[in-house]
Scaffold this active site. Structure first.
Site, mmCIF file in Angstrom:
data_model
loop_
_atom_site.group_PDB
_atom_site.id
_atom_site.type_symbol
_atom_site.label_atom_id
_atom_site.label_comp_id
_atom_site.label_asym_id
_atom_site.label_seq_id
_atom_site.Cartn_x
_atom_site.Cartn_y
_atom_site.Cartn_z
ATOM 1 N N SER A 185 0.848 -1.192 0.000
ATOM 2 C CA SER A 185 0.000 0.000 0.000
ATOM 3 C C SER A 185 0.888 1.248 0.000
ATOM 4 C CB SER A 185 -0.966 -0.047 1.182
ATOM 5 O OG SER A 185 -1.983 0.926 1.048
ATOM 6 N N GLU A 316 -8.914 -5.510 -4.610
ATOM 7 C CA GLU A 316 -8.364 -4.516 -3.694
ATOM 8 C C GLU A 316 -9.424 -3.591 -3.096
ATOM 9 O OE1 GLU A 316 -5.208 -4.012 -2.730
ATOM 10 O OE2 GLU A 316 -3.887 -4.867 -4.253
ATOM 11 N N HIS A 408 -7.745 -5.573 -0.280
ATOM 12 C CA HIS A 408 -6.539 -4.854 0.102
ATOM 13 C C HIS A 408 -6.015 -5.353 1.444
ATOM 14 C CE1 HIS A 408 -3.822 -1.480 -0.298
ATOM 15 N NE2 HIS A 408 -4.137 -1.012 0.890
#
Length: 487
Positions: A185, A316, A408
């Site tokens: 990320s 995600e 995610h």
């Protein structure tokens, strides 16, 4: 059992258990407060005697996650000012020449720390790797763009940590000439920035970017506007002197308020560059520390000698839409607005619907947003680099009735082989065999630069980690082609 090593700042005492020695909370730079606040990272003052490195060090000021995300993402807070610290796990401090991996945590550049249980480096050490995890300045402390302060201080912290690794990792058994930097990320975006930063050149030799690549950064002009908005929020001049009088906790509250404004009341004139990703604080293309957008630097040959592994998770953006229930209120008009903002061609929505027939509108939107923010930047970085390996994580978590899909941050416990840490994202019985495969690929890449499948340039090869681990050729290539020419 304890072990002692000697670093450039003094001796450290770590704890050995089950064949792994951990040194926690090791300072790599001086505390960035008082006269050092909003300045470049400064050297650590050496200490006398042996310093205990048995507990996690202080964490950077951060707001934490709001509900419902706080129920899914763990937060560790440790008070104190020595926030520029690393944790080190090694199989043997007396060894030499072991590969090194340096982890940069995510958290949208405003949250996170190196102390989260799923980032425990014991499994990497078990498999012959020295694992280092890094804390760096977050939010306004690390990324507020001021005219009289060095830009991108959070990135400069990461460079300082990599210099510490270069100068000290041999004392832990590691090879300073075999360093892999990896992150997820905001950590992946940080790695993308490091690939483009002159000050980071030569400090690492391989790079892994998970769910974050090199497409997103603020312009200096927009970042200066954000600094002005922050100054208005706390009632000071937009300078180091002005912000130095604002307590870190108050600054965190102000940055939270500003982030909420950008996300909920986007004004095109005020938030033009950040309404699409709602990240008020992130790396800034300042012309010096970060000379150009990372993807442009890589395309121009920056870090051409660094071996790259890059990828994303299949679903995600479900992480951001499903837990809040927003996924259930998505309309055709909302999808059309996003497609227009992304400047996708006619027929794009129909192509995404055809990819997953009978998928609800909210999950179609999640697919579009996943590609824009995560998958397409990863593919483009691989294309720009020319020799990169690409992966996709595609295992569906049972959490929230499976609607999160492969969302995610879900892959982290598999990469670190820390499923037993009890992630609230992966549910009660995630498959250990998948963790074995993914963790082994990361270790192999750190050792040799070859994770076990062809480079992307060789027929657009992508390694999919799911219920079946397999190498695919250009998965969803028709959707990828829709993004040609779209930034």
């Amino acid at each position: 059992m304890h072990s002692v090593v000697k670093t450039s700042s003094g001796e450290l005492r770590g704890r050995t258990a089950d064949g792994v020695t951990a040194f926690l909370g090791v300072p790599y730079a001086a505390a960035p407060f008082g006269p050092r606040r909003f300045r470049e990272p400064a050297p650590v003052t050496p200490w006398e005697g042996v310093r205990d490195a048995l507990e996690h060090g202080p964490t950077a000021p951060a707001p934490g996650y709001p509900l419902p995300f706080s129920a899914l993402l763990p937060v560790v807070r440790v008070p104190g000012e020595e926030i520029l610290n690393v944790n080190v796990w090694t199989p043997d401090p007396t060894a030499s020449g072991l590969p090194v991996m340096v982890w940069i945590h995510g958290g949208a550049f405003v949250n996170g720390s190196n102390s989260i249980p799923s980032y425990d480096g014991s499994a990497f050490a078990r498999d012959g790797v020295v694992l280092v995890s890094v804390n760096y300045r977050l939010g306004a402390e690390g990324f507020l763009h001021l005219p009289d302060a060095p830009p991108n201080r959070g990135l400069l912290d990461q460079v300082a940590a990599l210099r510490w690794v270069r100068d000290n990792i041999a004392a832990f058994g590691g090879d300073p000439d075999a360093v892999t930097v990896f992150g997820e990320s905001a950590g992946g975006m940080s790695v993308g920035a490091l690939l483009a930063m002159p000050s980071a050149a030569g400090l690492f030799h391989r790079a892994i970017l998970q769910s974050g690549a090199g497409h997103h950064a603020l312009s200096a002009a927009t970042a200066a506007k954000v600094a002005g908005y922050m100054a208005e929020e706390v009632g000071v001049a937009p300078t180091v002197e002005g912000f130095a009088g604002v307590e870190p906790a108050r600054l965190v509250a102000a940055q939270q308020a500003l982030s909420a404004q950008s996300a909920t009341t986007p004004d095109p004139a005020r938030w033009r560059e950040i309404t699409l990703n709602s990240m008020v604080f992130e790396p800034v293309v300042d012309g010096e520390v970060l000379p150009v957008l990372p993807i442009e630097a890589v395309a121009a040959g920056a870090s051409a000698d660094v071996e790259v592994l890059v990828g994303s998770n299949r679903d995600e953006h479900r992480f951001f839409l499903v837990p809040t229930g927003a996924v259930d209120s998505v309309t055709d008009a909302a999808i059309a607005a996003v497609v227009g903002a992304y400047r996708l061609p006619a027929g794009a929505v129909e192509a995404y619907r055809a990819e997953r027939p009978d998928t609800p509108d909210g999950l179609v939107l999640a697919d579009l947003m996943s590609d824009w923010f995560f998958r397409i930047p990863a593919v483009r970085l691989a294309e720009a680099h020319g020799r990169a390996h690409v992966y996709e994580f595609d295992w569906t978590t049972p959490v929230l009735d499976g609607r999160l899909g492969s969302c995610h941050a879900l892959e982290i416990g598999f990469v670190f082989d820390t499923l037993a840490a009890g992630s609230d994202l992966s549910g009660g019985a995630p498959p250990q065999a998948l963790a074995d495969a993914m963790h082994a690929a990361w270790v192999a890449f750190a050792r040799t630069g070859d994770p076990g499948w062809p480079r992307y340039a060789e027929g657009r090869a992508v390694r999919r980690f799911g219920d079946v681990v397999e190498t695919l050729t250009d998965p969803r290539g028709d959707l990828r082609e829709l993004w040609a020419g779209v930034r």
